[in-house]
Design a protein around this motif. Structure first.
Motif, PDB file in Angstrom:
ATOM      1  N   LEU A 148      38.106  45.637  40.388  1.00 36.23           N
ATOM      2  CA  LEU A 148      37.295  45.010  39.349  1.00 36.23           C
ATOM      3  C   LEU A 148      37.675  45.534  37.973  1.00 36.23           C
ATOM      4  CD1 LEU A 148      34.987  43.005  38.950  1.00 36.23           C
ATOM      5  CD2 LEU A 148      33.368  44.883  39.305  1.00 36.23           C
ATOM      6  N   VAL A 149      37.795  46.852  37.844  1.00 34.97           N
ATOM      7  CA  VAL A 149      38.182  47.447  36.560  1.00 34.97           C
ATOM      8  C   VAL A 149      39.595  47.017  36.176  1.00 34.97           C
ATOM      9  CG1 VAL A 149      38.692  49.623  35.375  1.00 34.97           C
ATOM     10  CG2 VAL A 149      36.624  49.412  36.763  1.00 34.97           C
ATOM     11  N   GLY A 150      40.509  47.009  37.157  1.00 38.05           N
ATOM     12  CA  GLY A 150      41.868  46.580  36.893  1.00 38.05           C
ATOM     13  C   GLY A 150      41.935  45.131  36.442  1.00 38.05           C
ATOM     14  N   LYS A 151      41.163  44.276  37.085  1.00 37.11           N
ATOM     15  CA  LYS A 151      41.122  42.856  36.734  1.00 37.11           C
ATOM     16  C   LYS A 151      40.631  42.669  35.304  1.00 37.11           C
ATOM     17  CE  LYS A 151      38.953  38.479  38.174  1.00 37.11           C
ATOM     18  NZ  LYS A 151      38.226  38.211  36.917  1.00 37.11           N
ATOM     19  N   LEU A 152      39.572  43.371  34.943  1.00 37.02           N
ATOM     20  CA  LEU A 152      39.042  43.267  33.584  1.00 37.02           C
ATOM     21  C   LEU A 152      40.066  43.764  32.568  1.00 37.02           C
ATOM     22  CD1 LEU A 152      35.365  44.497  34.125  1.00 37.02           C
ATOM     23  CD2 LEU A 152      36.097  42.175  33.579  1.00 37.02           C
ATOM     24  N   GLY A 153      40.756  44.848  32.901  1.00 31.88           N
ATOM     25  CA  GLY A 153      41.769  45.374  31.998  1.00 31.88           C
ATOM     26  C   GLY A 153      42.892  44.381  31.760  1.00 31.88           C
ATOM     27  N   VAL A 154      43.374  43.759  32.822  1.00 28.24           N
ATOM     28  CA  VAL A 154      44.442  42.767  32.707  1.00 28.24           C
ATOM     29  C   VAL A 154      43.971  41.571  31.889  1.00 28.24           C
ATOM     30  CG1 VAL A 154      45.830  41.102  34.001  1.00 28.24           C
ATOM     31  CG2 VAL A 154      45.615  43.459  34.824  1.00 28.24           C
ATOM     32  N   GLU A 155      42.729  41.129  32.139  1.00 20.53           N
ATOM     33  CA  GLU A 155      42.209  39.969  31.403  1.00 20.53           C
ATOM     34  C   GLU A 155      42.092  40.249  29.918  1.00 20.53           C
ATOM     35  OE1 GLU A 155      39.566  37.634  34.802  1.00 20.53           O
ATOM     36  OE2 GLU A 155      38.560  38.978  33.404  1.00 20.53           O
ATOM     37  N   PHE A 156      41.671  41.450  29.555  1.00 18.47           N
ATOM     38  CA  PHE A 156      41.519  41.747  28.129  1.00 18.47           C
ATOM     39  C   PHE A 156      42.858  41.980  27.451  1.00 18.47           C
ATOM     40  CE2 PHE A 156      37.020  42.036  28.805  1.00 18.47           C
ATOM     41  CZ  PHE A 156      36.492  41.744  27.553  1.00 18.47           C
ATOM     42  N   LEU A 157      43.845  42.429  28.214  1.00 20.10           N
ATOM     43  CA  LEU A 157      45.172  42.626  27.635  1.00 20.10           C
ATOM     44  C   LEU A 157      45.949  41.314  27.532  1.00 20.10           C
ATOM     45  CD1 LEU A 157      46.308  45.938  29.380  1.00 20.10           C
ATOM     46  CD2 LEU A 157      45.767  45.627  26.953  1.00 20.10           C
ATOM     47  N   ASN A 158      45.840  40.488  28.568  1.00 18.10           N
ATOM     48  CA  ASN A 158      46.676  39.291  28.656  1.00 18.10           C
ATOM     49  C   ASN A 158      45.907  37.980  28.610  1.00 18.10           C
ATOM     50  OD1 ASN A 158      48.951  41.006  29.086  1.00 18.10           O
ATOM     51  ND2 ASN A 158      48.412  41.154  31.242  1.00 18.10           N
ATOM     52  N   GLY A 159      44.583  38.049  28.609  1.00 11.57           N
ATOM     53  CA  GLY A 159      43.786  36.834  28.684  1.00 11.57           C
ATOM     54  C   GLY A 159      43.626  36.365  30.122  1.00 11.57           C
ATOM     55  N   GLY A 160      42.869  35.322  30.316  1.00 14.62           N
ATOM     56  CA  GLY A 160      42.660  34.791  31.652  1.00 14.62           C
ATOM     57  C   GLY A 160      43.922  34.154  32.205  1.00 14.62           C
ATOM     58  N   SER A 161      43.997  34.070  33.521  1.00 13.64           N
ATOM     59  CA  SER A 161      45.152  33.476  34.187  1.00 13.64           C
ATOM     60  C   SER A 161      45.303  32.007  33.787  1.00 13.64           C
ATOM     61  CB  SER A 161      44.974  33.579  35.708  1.00 13.64           C
ATOM     62  OG  SER A 161      45.899  32.757  36.383  1.00 13.64           O
ATOM     63  N   SER A 162      46.483  31.650  33.301  1.00 10.31           N
ATOM     64  CA  SER A 162      46.718  30.265  32.892  1.00 10.31           C
ATOM     65  C   SER A 162      46.685  29.317  34.093  1.00 10.31           C
ATOM     66  CB  SER A 162      48.065  30.146  32.172  1.00 10.31           C
ATOM     67  OG  SER A 162      49.123  30.610  33.004  1.00 10.31           O
ATOM     68  N   GLN A 163      47.094  29.824  35.258  1.00 10.95           N
ATOM     69  CA  GLN A 163      47.060  29.001  36.467  1.00 10.95           C
ATOM     70  C   GLN A 163      45.621  28.675  36.864  1.00 10.95           C
ATOM     71  OE1 GLN A 163      48.838  31.786  36.155  1.00 10.95           O
ATOM     72  NE2 GLN A 163      50.975  31.381  36.733  1.00 10.95           N
ATOM     73  N   VAL A 164      44.764  29.685  36.783  1.00 14.24           N
ATOM     74  CA  VAL A 164      43.356  29.469  37.118  1.00 14.24           C
ATOM     75  C   VAL A 164      42.704  28.553  36.097  1.00 14.24           C
ATOM     76  CG1 VAL A 164      41.099  30.571  37.418  1.00 14.24           C
ATOM     77  CG2 VAL A 164      43.159  31.666  38.337  1.00 14.24           C
ATOM     78  N   GLU A 165      43.028  28.741  34.817  1.00 11.48           N
ATOM     79  CA  GLU A 165      42.474  27.877  33.777  1.00 11.48           C
ATOM     80  C   GLU A 165      42.873  26.424  33.995  1.00 11.48           C
ATOM     81  OE1 GLU A 165      41.990  30.917  29.989  1.00 11.48           O
ATOM     82  OE2 GLU A 165      43.793  29.684  30.147  1.00 11.48           O
ATOM     83  N   ALA A 166      44.127  26.212  34.397  1.00 12.17           N
ATOM     84  CA  ALA A 166      44.573  24.847  34.680  1.00 12.17           C
ATOM     85  C   ALA A 166      43.839  24.266  35.884  1.00 12.17           C
ATOM     86  CB  ALA A 166      46.081  24.843  34.938  1.00 12.17           C
TER      87      ALA A 166
END
Length: 202
Positions: A148-166
């Motif tokens: 969970l912490v890793g996921k939040l860190g990645v999201e704040f550094l790189n933004g949400g997954s473009s694949q999931v957004e699509a």
């Protein structure tokens, strides 16, 4: 027979909340876009007095893919942490996270005009479940917390997954995930402090 009845009753009791949360989301989806527009978190509408949107926005989804992903996440959370996320405690955590997340968006992010979906609430339930299960199942709980912490860190550094957004048809609001997680952590802390105080009295 009595033992079987007790097991069935316990299973039904544990499944009431996730089934209820999922059923509400499905109902909002079935009622269609007009209903969704009246229920989603919309900053200007909330400030105009439509306070129900703070809560109801969690059950509005962008499409069936978005809904399916969140319902799947809800099922996984209850499979992992149904022992600690049951009864009144589960409803308190749900209510606390459901209110904490949009209030933080309202207070600290005036640029965010709208928000929909269960993902913030799911992050909070996952965090609370993992924290409340630390004594019962340390391996699973610590693994979930690290992910969970890793996921939040990645999201704040790189933004949400473009694949999931699509896939879901809209942007991923990482702030909602963060505040959901914090809200779940706060709820779990309150319950832990309460249990500690009660044990000291005994």
């Amino acid at each position: 027979m009595n033992e079987l009845t007790l097991k069935l009753s316990a299973g039904i009791a544990k499944s009431v909340q996730p089934v209820t949360l999922g059923a509400i989301a499905l109902l909002v989806w079935v009622l269609g876009p007009d209903t969704a527009d009246q229920l989603r978190y919309q900053r200007d509408a909330v400030l105009d007095g439509q306070y129900w949107r703070l809560i109801t926005g969690h059950w509005v989804h962008l499409g069936w893919q978005h809904l399916a992903m969140n319902l799947g996440g809800l099922a996984i959370i209850w499979l992992l942490f149904d022992e600690v996320l049951s009864g009144l405690k589960a409803w308190v955590v749900t209510g606390g996270v459901a209110l904490f997340t949009p209030l933080c968006l309202l207070l600290f992010h005036p640029q965010i005009e709208w928000y929909v979906g269960l993902s913030g609430l799911l992050h909070g339930l996952l965090a609370a479940g993992a924290l409340l299960s630390l004594r019962r199942n340390q391996v699973t709980s610590w693994f979930v917390l690290l992910v969970l912490v890793g996921k939040l860190g990645v999201e704040f550094l790189n933004g949400g997954s473009s694949q999931v957004e699509a896939m879901i048809g809209g942007p991923i609001l990482v702030q909602g995930h963060l505040y959901g997680t914090l809200g779940g952590g706060l709820c779990a802390t309150v319950f832990a402090l309460k249990a500690h105080l009660l044990s000291r009295k005994e």
